[in-house]
Design a protein around this motif. Structure first.
Motif, mmCIF file in Angstrom:
data_model
loop_
_atom_site.group_PDB
_atom_site.id
_atom_site.type_symbol
_atom_site.label_atom_id
_atom_site.label_comp_id
_atom_site.label_asym_id
_atom_site.label_seq_id
_atom_site.Cartn_x
_atom_site.Cartn_y
_atom_site.Cartn_z
ATOM 1 N N ARG A 108 0.831 -1.203 0.000
ATOM 2 C CA ARG A 108 0.000 0.000 0.000
ATOM 3 C C ARG A 108 0.876 1.269 0.000
ATOM 4 N N ALA A 109 2.037 1.188 0.634
ATOM 5 C CA ALA A 109 2.958 2.333 0.635
ATOM 6 C C ALA A 109 3.367 2.650 -0.797
ATOM 7 N N ARG A 110 3.748 1.620 -1.528
ATOM 8 C CA ARG A 110 4.183 1.814 -2.918
ATOM 9 C C ARG A 110 3.037 2.369 -3.765
ATOM 10 N N TYR A 111 1.847 1.884 -3.504
ATOM 11 C CA TYR A 111 0.649 2.332 -4.226
ATOM 12 C C TYR A 111 0.365 3.822 -3.947
ATOM 13 N N LEU A 112 0.345 4.186 -2.670
ATOM 14 C CA LEU A 112 -0.008 5.571 -2.316
ATOM 15 C C LEU A 112 1.004 6.590 -2.825
ATOM 16 N N VAL A 113 2.285 6.224 -2.807
ATOM 17 C CA VAL A 113 3.302 7.207 -3.209
ATOM 18 C C VAL A 113 3.501 7.227 -4.728
ATOM 19 N N THR A 114 2.759 6.384 -5.442
ATOM 20 C CA THR A 114 2.802 6.372 -6.904
ATOM 21 C C THR A 114 1.448 6.800 -7.454
ATOM 22 N N GLN A 115 0.840 7.813 -6.852
ATOM 23 C CA GLN A 115 -0.440 8.385 -7.300
ATOM 24 C C GLN A 115 -1.608 7.413 -7.186
ATOM 25 N N ALA A 116 -1.463 6.360 -6.369
ATOM 26 C CA ALA A 116 -2.561 5.404 -6.167
ATOM 27 C C ALA A 116 -3.156 4.936 -7.499
ATOM 28 N N LYS A 117 -2.279 4.409 -8.318
ATOM 29 C CA LYS A 117 -2.698 3.907 -9.635
ATOM 30 C C LYS A 117 -3.341 2.538 -9.501
ATOM 31 N N ASP A 118 -4.566 2.400 -9.917
ATOM 32 C CA ASP A 118 -5.221 1.099 -9.828
ATOM 33 C C ASP A 118 -5.059 0.270 -11.091
ATOM 34 N N ASP A 119 -4.648 0.925 -12.140
ATOM 35 C CA ASP A 119 -4.365 0.208 -13.384
ATOM 36 C C ASP A 119 -3.101 0.854 -13.942
ATOM 37 N N PRO A 120 -2.105 0.043 -14.252
ATOM 38 C CA PRO A 120 -0.832 0.625 -14.667
ATOM 39 C C PRO A 120 -0.917 1.429 -15.960
ATOM 40 N N LEU A 121 -1.941 1.196 -16.757
ATOM 41 C CA LEU A 121 -2.034 1.853 -18.068
ATOM 42 C C LEU A 121 -3.188 2.840 -18.202
ATOM 43 N N ARG A 122 -4.294 2.531 -17.580
ATOM 44 C CA ARG A 122 -5.533 3.230 -17.950
ATOM 45 C C ARG A 122 -5.909 4.436 -17.096
ATOM 46 N N TYR A 123 -5.013 4.880 -16.220
ATOM 47 C CA TYR A 123 -5.320 6.057 -15.380
ATOM 48 C C TYR A 123 -6.616 5.879 -14.589
ATOM 49 N N ILE A 124 -6.716 4.773 -13.900
ATOM 50 C CA ILE A 124 -7.868 4.517 -13.038
ATOM 51 C C ILE A 124 -7.388 4.657 -11.587
ATOM 52 N N HIS A 125 -8.060 5.470 -10.794
ATOM 53 C CA HIS A 125 -7.654 5.694 -9.397
ATOM 54 C C HIS A 125 -8.876 5.625 -8.494
ATOM 55 N N LYS A 126 -8.754 4.849 -7.400
ATOM 56 C CA LYS A 126 -9.866 4.796 -6.447
ATOM 57 C C LYS A 126 -9.609 5.686 -5.244
ATOM 58 N N GLU A 127 -8.353 6.159 -5.118
ATOM 59 C CA GLU A 127 -7.989 6.918 -3.922
ATOM 60 C C GLU A 127 -7.087 8.067 -4.312
ATOM 61 N N ILE A 128 -6.933 8.997 -3.375
ATOM 62 C CA ILE A 128 -6.010 10.107 -3.609
ATOM 63 C C ILE A 128 -4.609 9.686 -3.174
ATOM 64 N N GLY A 129 -3.704 9.657 -4.125
ATOM 65 C CA GLY A 129 -2.331 9.277 -3.819
ATOM 66 C C GLY A 129 -1.408 10.471 -3.878
ATOM 67 N N TYR A 130 -0.120 10.189 -3.863
ATOM 68 C CA TYR A 130 0.901 11.241 -3.891
ATOM 69 C C TYR A 130 1.939 10.906 -4.953
ATOM 70 N N ASN A 131 2.561 11.935 -5.491
ATOM 71 C CA ASN A 131 3.720 11.709 -6.353
ATOM 72 C C ASN A 131 4.972 11.861 -5.508
ATOM 73 N N TYR A 132 5.301 10.814 -4.789
ATOM 74 C CA TYR A 132 6.394 10.874 -3.822
ATOM 75 C C TYR A 132 7.544 9.927 -4.176
ATOM 76 N N ARG A 133 7.533 9.322 -5.373
ATOM 77 C CA ARG A 133 8.568 8.333 -5.666
ATOM 78 C C ARG A 133 9.927 8.985 -5.900
ATOM 79 N N LEU A 134 10.973 8.325 -5.442
ATOM 80 C CA LEU A 134 12.347 8.797 -5.629
ATOM 81 C C LEU A 134 12.781 8.557 -7.072
ATOM 82 N N SER A 135 13.613 9.444 -7.600
ATOM 83 C CA SER A 135 14.098 9.246 -8.969
ATOM 84 C C SER A 135 15.231 8.215 -9.002
ATOM 85 N N ASN A 136 15.415 7.641 -10.182
ATOM 86 C CA ASN A 136 16.484 6.640 -10.352
ATOM 87 C C ASN A 136 17.866 7.270 -10.119
#
Ligand code: PLP
Length: 400
Positions: A225-253
């Protein structure tokens, strides 16, 4: 005293970037993996988790974001209360407020300077009622949802009594281990004792990614769930479907590449800081009115920053006079943070005690503690402190 190298200051805490940082960053640029996914993000998370013996680690953009997400993961909601150390950098209290929750500040314990578990125990037994699995603060009527102990200056909080309270009253425990990567509590790495642990890789921390942070947990549902929330809570990797409010908190490579290289030398950095602290502590034993923050019986400290506590009546100078003497000698020093129960940013918050934190704050100076601090530079700091002590009567505390 005339400084030998007047233009050079001895910094409080500077990063060491002499390892594989260049090579790994180059690899990111050469392969086009620069953004918030990529092989170094995975590698940094995996190696960080292995270092801590933590089942799950999720890299984020900074320590404050880690705390914000961790509080949300722990189920903290608007108007909930979270017990947090008062003697700390402000980030954890701000993170509580980001969720519309309320901090309740807990005083420090005088020997270790960390959150006083006795005050927490008194509060939950005397000032709260526990009904239907909810702990309610009698004064405010609000639900107490979590404990947020902060391991300050590299030193662990006494976690056992807090974990016991948390178990008894069904509270989440979020450890702020931003300053204490590499510290052990009764042999276990700090950040892995509570429900969730948070770290920071800001430039002044024990290891850095420029800016960065990490959330760790043993709970695989929370880890996912941590990974999900900090990656904009994406419910589908392709289709921009979100059930919750997430964050753009992922670290860059790119940042993770620096972190991966930093991690390779973490053990060395902690050993260097422990050595620096031991050397300071030895020196202060020979001067009146000075003492170091020493390890409690439960602790192996990472000594992120070495600190001295003054007894002004014996040392002859107060905190500010010692700080200006050292600054005058080209040495970067800092006081501790204003205790948060005194902060205007958190005016009106409830506090459990606070006098101990105020006393420590008034009498502590933090000293240059970089892992790369040379013994010559450390000698200069020690010399400047003893000169300030000797010169106290004639100079009235001013640098000469
Ligand atoms: C540095 C620090 C943080 C915040 O980390 P950032 O990466 O700067 O956001 C949180 N808590 C404590 C105690 C810190 O010292």
């Amino acid at each position: 005293m005339c400084a030998e190298r007047p233009n050079r200051r001895i910094p409080l805490s500077e990063p060491q970037l002499g390892g594989n940082e260049w090579a790994y960053v180059k690899e990111c640029l050469d392969t086009n993996w620069v953004s918030s996914s990529g092989p170094f993000v995975d590698r940094f998370e995996t190696e960080f988790a292995a270092y801590l013996r933590a089942p799950h680690a999720v890299a984020v953009i900074n320590g404050t974001a880690a705390l914000h997400a961790a509080l949300r993961l722990a189920g903290v909601e608007i108007d909930d209360e979270v017990l947090v150390s008062t003697l700390t950098f402000i980030a954890p209290a701000n993170a509580i407020r980001y969720l519309g929750a309320k901090p309740v500040f807990v005083d420090a314990e005088p020997k270790s300077w960390q959150m006083d578990a006795n005050l927490v125990a008194d509060f939950v037994t005397r000032d709260c009622r526990f009904e239907g699995g909810r702990l309610i603060n009698l004064a405010s009527g609000r639900r107490v949802k979590a404990l947020l102990p902060v391991h300050i200056l590299g030193h662990p909080v006494d976690m056992a009594p807090l974990l016991e309270i948390a178990r008894a009253y069904d509270l989440a425990v979020i450890e702020d281990a931003a300053e204490s990567l590499g510290a052990l509590y009764r042999g276990r790495p700090v950040g892995t004792l509570g429900t969730l642990g948070c770290f920071s890789f800001n430039g002044n921390k024990t290891i850095t990614t420029g800016g960065g942070g990490m959330i760790v947990t043993a709970d695989s549902i929370l880890g996912k769930r941590a990974r999900y929330l900090v990656t904009q809570a994406k419910d589908d990797p392709l289709r921009y479907i979100h059930k919750e409010i997430g964050y753009n908190y992922r670290l860059s490579n790119v940042a993770a590449a620096i972190g991966t290289a930093q991690l390779e030398r973490l053990a060395e950095a902690v050993a260097a800081k422990r050595h620096i602290a031991a050397r300071y502590a030895q020196a202060w034993r020979e001067l009146p009115g000075l003492s170091a923050l020493e390890e409690a019986s439960w602790a192996s400290s990472a000594f992120w920053l070495s600190a001295i506590l003054l007894e002004p009546s014996q040392f002859g100078l107060d905190r500010d006079a010692l700080m200006s003497a050292l600054q005058g000698a080209g040495i970067e020093v800092r006081p501790l943070w204003q205790p948060l129960h005194l902060s205007e940013a958190h005016a009106g918050a409830q506090a459990l005690g606070g006098e101990v934190a105020e006393d420590i704050w008034a009498r502590v100076v933090t000293l240059p503690s970089s892992a790369g601090l040379s013994s010559e530079d450390q000698d200069s700091v020690i010399r400047a402190v003893s000169e300030a002590c000797r010169g106290r009567s004639k100079e009235g505390g001013k640098a000469s």
